[in-house]
Design an enzyme around this catalytic site. Structure first.
Site, mmCIF file in Angstrom:
data_model
loop_
_atom_site.group_PDB
_atom_site.id
_atom_site.type_symbol
_atom_site.label_atom_id
_atom_site.label_comp_id
_atom_site.label_asym_id
_atom_site.label_seq_id
_atom_site.Cartn_x
_atom_site.Cartn_y
_atom_site.Cartn_z
ATOM 1 C CG ASP A 51 8.943 -61.623 11.483
ATOM 2 O OD1 ASP A 51 8.689 -60.422 11.730
ATOM 3 O OD2 ASP A 51 8.242 -62.560 11.906
ATOM 4 C CG ASP A 90 11.567 -60.700 14.604
ATOM 5 O OD1 ASP A 90 11.245 -61.355 15.606
ATOM 6 O OD2 ASP A 90 10.782 -59.963 13.979
ATOM 7 C CD GLU A 189 2.951 -55.666 16.084
ATOM 8 O OE1 GLU A 189 2.638 -55.310 14.936
ATOM 9 O OE2 GLU A 189 3.793 -56.551 16.312
#
Length: 290
Positions: A51, A90, A189
């Site tokens: 995305d 995604d 992340e």
């Protein structure tokens, strides 16, 4: 996957086999046919139709505006290029937030319309029921915890997660909840390396890193970051392997100069016509003027 003659389409068991051999897995984003084709030919194991396309391809300030239809379009283009890599769609913002049924439908679109091998979505404990529903529908899911860009407003911006003991425990709890819900892999992340190591010790699924250190089973980068094509900002965890924006800028500038100077197109760029055909044409045009 070095021997290209023996390559085959990568499936989930192949990814686990790489981990068993102690081989790290390479993972990049792609949003278009030519980029995905070059990646696949180079031997990348995983491709994420992220995305992040909202920012890198559409010029939005964050990932939230991109729609499911736009994501499907990008995913279709990538899938047409790929023969070998494991390709993930995604799930964009609001594609899985309203209901489990809505989430299954949108995840199913990635599989049915775009031929993805799996889907990825952001969140930990709070999305576990959604993950369970998608997995029960027969769709492989990758979780995504730590800095989750779709929730960046709630996290206080793009900030490293897991920097305190309490925050680290939250990440471990989120990882366990996702595994209990059925994910086969989790992307971390912007998490400190020691916390990533604890998460990897706590769960028995593939653990991937984007800014979460070298202890994970593989590494993901945004292709525009590693190629120097995204100029708004560069995260600390990015290694820039080349600066295509400089190369492209020079090429565009050289083209402009050549056009202005009349040196492009040159003789070798022109198409020819037999001289007798030119004479015939001139005669016809002269006759029509008469």
């Amino acid at each position: 996957m070095a021997d290209k003659e023996k390559r085959k389409k990568i499936a989930i068991p192949d990814l686990y086999a790489l981990r068993e051999k102690g081989e790290k897995i390479s993972w990049l984003t792609a949003y278009d046919y030519p980029t995905a084709l070059i990646m696949d030919q180079a031997g990348i194991e995983m491709i994420l139709v992220g995305d992040s396309a909202a920012m890198t391809m559409h010029g939005h300030p964050n990932t939230m505006p991109i729609t499911m239809d736009e994501m499907i379009s990008h995913a279709k283009a990538v899938r047409r290029a790929v023969k070998y890599a494991f390709v993930i769609g995604d799930m964009p913002f609001l594609a899985y937030h309203r209901s489990v049924e809505d989430a299954i439908w949108n995840a199913g679109r990635f599989m049915k319309e775009a031929g993805m091998d799996a889907i990825k979505l952001e969140g930990g404990e709070r999305v576990a029921p959604i993950v369970r529903g998608i997995v029960n529908a027969g769709i492989p899911v990758i979780g995504h915890i730590g800095l989750t860009p779709q929730s960046s407003a709630m996290l206080g911006g793009f900030r490293v997660q897991g920097k305190s003991a309490d925050s680290a425990l939250t990440q471990i709890r989120d990882a366990k909840a996702l595994v209990d819900a059925g994910v086969f892999a989790i992307l971390l992340e912007c998490i400190p390396t020691p916390v990533s190591a604890k998460i990897r010790e706590s769960v028995d699924v593939l653990i991937f890193s984007i800014g979460a250190g070298p202890v994970c089973d593989g590494q993901l980068l945004i292709v525009h970051d590693m190629l120097g094509l995204f100029q708004a900002f560069q995260p600390k965890f990015v290694r820039q392997y080349c600066n295509l924006s400089e190369i492209m800028s020079k090429a565009f500038g050289d083209f402009i100069k050549d056009v202005k100077a009349g040196t492009f197109p040159a003789k070798e760029h022109e198409y020819s016509i037999p001289e007798e055909e030119v004479k015939k044409l001139e005669a016809i045009l002269a006759e029509r003027k008469a």
